[in-house]
Design an enzyme around this catalytic site. Structure first.
Site, PDB file in Angstrom:
ATOM      1  NE  ARG A 195      -3.880  -2.124   0.325  1.00 52.96           N
ATOM      2  CZ  ARG A 195      -4.777  -2.368  -0.626  1.00 52.96           C
ATOM      3  NH1 ARG A 195      -4.889  -1.566  -1.676  1.00 52.96           N
ATOM      4  NH2 ARG A 195      -5.566  -3.427  -0.543  1.00 52.96           N
ATOM      5  CG  HIS A 202      11.835  -0.655  -4.443  1.00 53.28           C
ATOM      6  ND1 HIS A 202      10.480  -0.904  -4.629  1.00 53.28           N
ATOM      7  CD2 HIS A 202      12.357  -0.534  -5.689  1.00 53.28           C
ATOM      8  CE1 HIS A 202      10.209  -0.919  -5.921  1.00 53.28           C
ATOM      9  NE2 HIS A 202      11.330  -0.702  -6.586  1.00 53.28           N
TER      10      HIS A 202
END
Length: 199
Positions: free
Chosen positions: A90, A108
């Site tokens: 999200r 990431h």
């Protein structure tokens, strides 16, 4: 250091953090797992370690602000110092950011700013690039654009497929996230000692 971990899926980084003896010895306390998917495997991993779980689905709220406000209300009495995103799918918005400014950290699977957003490993593999990597960064109002804490380069080998590349990336993620959290604990401890006047 009391933290919350946010995750949406398998929770491989969650697992690595929870199982790290270095983090346990340094005083990391995982106060809660926040998950937006009620059937995510990460929930079972949290239950195994008796870590409280808060499942919060966006579909149950009229907008993201109300969704995040519920999370803030849940975290507020827990004295959370940092939030670590570990495969949380999200976008974090101002409701949460304003409460925990410069205290929300994401990992990431690319060398940001390249391949920000979803499917970063597949996109890097398909790109023809010779390398990709892992980035750990602070969260800001945009997607994968916050200040970078550290990066690691990972070659894309000619013998790689997406699965082998993903496996190497995950291994590096676990190593990096644990080191970053250890550094944070050390820094926070030094700040407290400095404020108390302890040498």
């Amino acid at each position: 250091m009391r933290v919350a971990i946010f995750a949406s899926g398998n929770g491989t980084n969650f697992d690595a953090i929870v199982n790290s003896s270095k983090l346990q010895n340094a005083g990391l306390e995982i106060a809660i797992l926040v998950c937006d998917q009620p059937n995510a495997p990460v929930i079972q991993k949290a239950n195994k370690f008796k870590i409280p779980v808060f499942v919060n689905e966006l579909k149950n709220f009229p907008n993201r602000k109300e969704y995040e406000k519920t999370i803030v209300d849940k975290l507020s009495p827990l004295n959370i110092e940092y939030i670590f995103l570990a495969g949380y799918m999200r976008v974090v918005t101002s409701e949460l950011l304003n409460k925990y400014r410069n205290r929300i950290i994401n990992i990431h699977p690319s060398l940001l700013p390249k391949f920000s957003g979803l499917d970063a490993i597949q996109r890097a593999f398909d790109s023809g690039d010779e390398e990709t990597g892992v980035t750990i960064h602070y969260i800001d109002e945009n997607v994968d654009t916050g200040p970078i804490i550290c990066q690691s380069h990972i070659p894309i080998l000619r013998t790689d497929n997406v699965e082998t590349l993903e496996e190497r990336i995950h291994t590096k993620e676990h190593e990096m996230y644990i080191k970053v959290i250890l550094d944070l604990i050390k820094r926070e401890s030094e700040n407290v000692n400095f404020e108390k006047g302890i040498d």
